[in-house]
Design a protein around this motif. Structure first.
Motif, short mmCIF file in Angstrom:
data_model
loop_
_atom_site.label_atom_id
_atom_site.label_comp_id
_atom_site.label_asym_id
_atom_site.label_seq_id
_atom_site.Cartn_x
_atom_site.Cartn_y
_atom_site.Cartn_z
N GLY A 1 81.36 0.88 92.57
CA GLY A 1 80.85 -0.45 92.84
C GLY A 1 81.64 -1.45 92.00
N ARG B 7 74.83 4.62 92.74
CA ARG B 7 75.88 3.70 92.25
C ARG B 7 75.38 3.01 90.99
NH1 ARG B 7 79.07 0.12 96.40
NH2 ARG B 7 80.25 2.06 96.42
N TRP B 8 76.26 2.87 90.02
CA TRP B 8 75.94 2.19 88.76
C TRP B 8 75.81 0.70 89.02
CZ3 TRP B 8 74.08 3.60 84.33
CH2 TRP B 8 74.19 2.76 83.22
N ASN B 9 74.69 0.09 88.62
CA ASN B 9 74.48 -1.34 88.84
C ASN B 9 74.68 -2.17 87.57
OD1 ASN B 9 72.19 -1.04 87.25
ND2 ASN B 9 70.73 -1.43 88.91
N TYR C 209 72.02 4.10 87.29
CA TYR C 209 72.44 4.60 88.60
C TYR C 209 71.26 4.45 89.55
CZ TYR C 209 77.03 6.61 87.73
OH TYR C 209 78.38 6.77 87.49
N ASN D 49 72.31 4.06 96.60
CA ASN D 49 73.26 3.21 97.32
C ASN D 49 73.29 3.54 98.80
OD1 ASN D 49 76.45 3.03 98.21
ND2 ASN D 49 75.70 1.22 97.10
#
Length: 172
Positions: free
Chosen positions: A132, A152-154, A158, A161
């Protein structure tokens, strides 16, 4: 050993096949620069909440079922480019992790040498080439079936996604 124990044991032995070759060292050999010292290994296990019980790292509380396999550091690599290692720890237990039979902890070493849990859950981690906006790669959580969650790392954690199977979108 019961049939389910044999199936789980075989699945755990094959688990590295689900991880990218760049993430997993060949059996019996360490990836260049990827070895953790015994002190670092112990710190990673403790950071994930494992306890040393009779010489083996344990976290899930399995009461001694035949399917149980103690915690192991499955892979070590710098995933986010900060010069510090990340480690994938796995533990096997149908009692604790259901049909997946495996639990995972994605750990990241901090500059002060402590370890932080980046993600944990049931299933087999596969690090993906996609990312991302953050520097962390997406991770696919494999398990039974043919449609797997991708996290997905925001920037803080994690999170879900998408779902995919062999790189194609799917619905669970």
């Amino acid at each position: 050993m019961k049939r389910t124990g044999l199936i789980l044991a075989a699945a755990l032995l094959l688990a590295p096949a689900f991880l990218p070759k760049a993430l997993v060292a060949p059996l019996g050999a360490a990836a260049p620069g990827a070895a953790l010292s015994p002190v670092e290994q112990a710190a990673a296990f403790r950071g994930a909440g494992f306890l040393m019980v009779r010489g083996k790292w344990q976290a899930c509380g399995d009461p001694g079922t035949e399917s149980y396999m103690p915690g192991t550091i499955e892979a070590v690599r710098d995933l986010n480019g900060d010069g510090l290692p990340e480690a994938v720890i796995i533990e096997g237990s149908g009692f604790c992790f259901g049909a997946a039979g495996t639990g995972y902890w994605l750990m990241s070493q901090r500059p002060d040498q402590t370890w932080k849990v980046m993600s944990r859950g049931q299933g087999i981690v596969q690090v993906l080439p996609t990312r991302g906006a953050a520097k962390w790669p997406d991770i696919e959580i494999g398990g039974p079936g043919f449609c797997f969650q991708v996290l997905r790392w925001n920037g803080r954690a994690y999170v879900h996604n998408r779902y995919q199977y062999e790189g194609r979108a799917c619905r669970p």
